[in-house]
Write an enzyme that holds these catalytic residues in place. Structure first.
Site, PDB file in Angstrom:
ATOM      1  CD  GLU A  29      75.909  76.058  57.540  1.00 43.81           C
ATOM      2  OE1 GLU A  29      76.294  76.480  58.473  1.00 43.81           O
ATOM      3  OE2 GLU A  29      75.403  74.484  56.977  1.00 43.81           O
ATOM      4  CG  ASN A  75      77.954  75.416  61.708  1.00 39.98           C
ATOM      5  OD1 ASN A  75      77.039  76.015  62.698  1.00 39.98           O
ATOM      6  ND2 ASN A  75      78.325  74.775  60.751  1.00 39.98           N
ATOM      7  CG  HIS A  95      74.764  77.803  61.575  1.00 39.79           C
ATOM      8  ND1 HIS A  95      74.177  76.251  59.967  1.00 39.79           N
ATOM      9  CD2 HIS A  95      73.057  77.777  62.275  1.00 39.79           C
ATOM     10  CE1 HIS A  95      73.399  75.331  60.796  1.00 39.79           C
ATOM     11  NE2 HIS A  95      72.289  76.603  61.896  1.00 39.79           N
ATOM     12  CG  ASP A  99      66.581  79.231  57.398  1.00 41.39           C
ATOM     13  OD1 ASP A  99      65.258  79.226  58.376  1.00 41.39           O
ATOM     14  OD2 ASP A  99      67.666  78.865  57.844  1.00 41.39           O
TER      15      ASP A  99
HETATM   16  C1  F6R Z   1      66.356  78.209  61.521  1.00 44.17           C
HETATM   17  C2  F6R Z   1      67.446  78.377  61.679  1.00 44.17           C
HETATM   18  C3  F6R Z   1      68.272  77.667  62.085  1.00 44.17           C
HETATM   19  C4  F6R Z   1      68.356  77.587  63.309  1.00 44.17           C
HETATM   20  C5  F6R Z   1      69.732  76.431  63.825  1.00 44.17           C
HETATM   21  C6  F6R Z   1      69.360  76.374  65.440  1.00 44.17           C
HETATM   22  O1  F6R Z   1      64.997  78.804  60.743  1.00 44.17           O
HETATM   23  O2  F6R Z   1      67.805  79.772  60.855  1.00 44.17           O
HETATM   24  O3  F6R Z   1      69.662  78.697  62.227  1.00 44.17           O
HETATM   25  O4  F6R Z   1      68.158  78.083  64.421  1.00 44.17           O
HETATM   26  O5  F6R Z   1      70.472  75.685  63.107  1.00 44.17           O
HETATM   27  O6  F6R Z   1      68.483  75.415  64.892  1.00 44.17           O
HETATM   28  P1  F6R Z   1      68.292  74.496  66.880  1.00 44.17           P
HETATM   29  O7  F6R Z   1      67.393  75.657  67.255  1.00 44.17           O
HETATM   30  O8  F6R Z   1      67.397  73.352  66.263  1.00 44.17           O
HETATM   31  O9  F6R Z   1      69.443  74.125  67.945  1.00 44.17           O
END
Ligand code: F6R
Length: 246
Positions: free
Chosen positions: A143, A136, A138, A67
């Site tokens: 989301e 959450n 995701h 992403d």
């Molecule tokens: C980032 C991504 C997100 C993160 C998630 C956890 O490329 O795809 O799904 O893996 O938001 O983020 P952290 O590791 O910062 O807690």
């Protein structure tokens, strides 16, 4: 579904790096799906160390990131392009032309999404997809929703995600409200998926992913249906799991 519970973040990161390194040794021209965020940072550090010490060779590897924020250019320090180059790509021998990250500055995000899906397909699909998980539940920036988005698409970020990610920005108002993300089908088509989670703020999401119903309201729950998914968790992220899963 495999679940590996490690004592701490360091151990989780070593186990993850071992899987990635093993994948590249077995198939030097692997296609990797990569994530940003705090979780995989030490895994990247470990992989850089394996490259520098014993020459893990990335010269034939292709990568697709999950992403990118919409509106941030590659040279913006908060962009995922910048994150990946600073924390990983600059320090290994990957070829620039083998690195793919969705373009958050594309004028036509729909066309960019279609193009990204076509690129993944043209490289033969993803061999190993690394994922983090949001509080959450995701994955990528898929989301919670009433339906799963299949392919690469534009996402309106949840308030919870914006607030969680504001730690990387000067203030919450600077966090982009939209992103471009691979979809659930892109992730499910990866031949192997490894999800990493550490810290007690991920325990509820990990519980929903592994023990809850499969629902787009907890996007990571879809991984229960993946043919080859591994969760590597530290103790804190695994804290809510029932004893028989530990
Ligand atoms: C980032 C991504 C997100 C993160 C998630 C956890 O490329 O795809 O799904 O893996 O938001 O983020 P952290 O590791 O910062 O807690």
């Amino acid at each position: 579904m495999r679940i590996l519970i490690t004592t701490n973040y360091e151990e989780m990161s070593i186990e993850a790096a071992k899987i990635v390194a093993g994948q590249i040794y077995l198939k030097p021209a692997s296609v990797l799906g990569l994530a940003t965020g705090s979780t995989p940072l030490k895994m990247y550090e470990n992989l850089i160390a394996v490259h520098k010490t014993i020459g893990l060779d990335f010269s034939q590897v292709t990568t697709f990131n999950l992403d990118e924020y919409i509106g941030l250019s590659a040279d913006n320090p908060q962009s995922y392009h910048y994150f990946m180059y600073e924390n990983f790509f600059k320090q290994i021998n990957i070829r620039r032309e083998n690195i793919f990250i969705p373009d958050g500055t594309a004028e036509d995000i729909f066309a960019e999404s279609k193009n990204y899906d076509a690129l993944i397909e043209s490289k033969g699909g993803i061999d190993l997809q690394i994922l983090g998980i949001g509080q959450n539940a995701h994955i990528g920036f898929n989301e919670p929703d009433i339906k799963f988005e299949a392919t690469t698409h534009k996402v309106k970020l949840d308030d919870e995600t914006i607030s969680a990610n504001s730690r990387f920005f000067k203030n919450v108002d600077e966090v982009p409200k939209f992103a471009i993300s691979m979809g659930i089908k892109n992730i499910m088509l990866a031949r192997r998926v490894v999800l990493l989670a550490n810290g007690k703020n991920k325990a509820a999401a990990v519980y929903k992913a592994l023990c809850g119903s499969v629902t787009p309201e907890a996007p990571a729950s879809i991984l229960q249906l993946h043919q080859d998914a591994t969760f590597i968790l530290d103790k804190e992220a695994a804290a809510d799991l029932p004893q028989d899963l530990k």
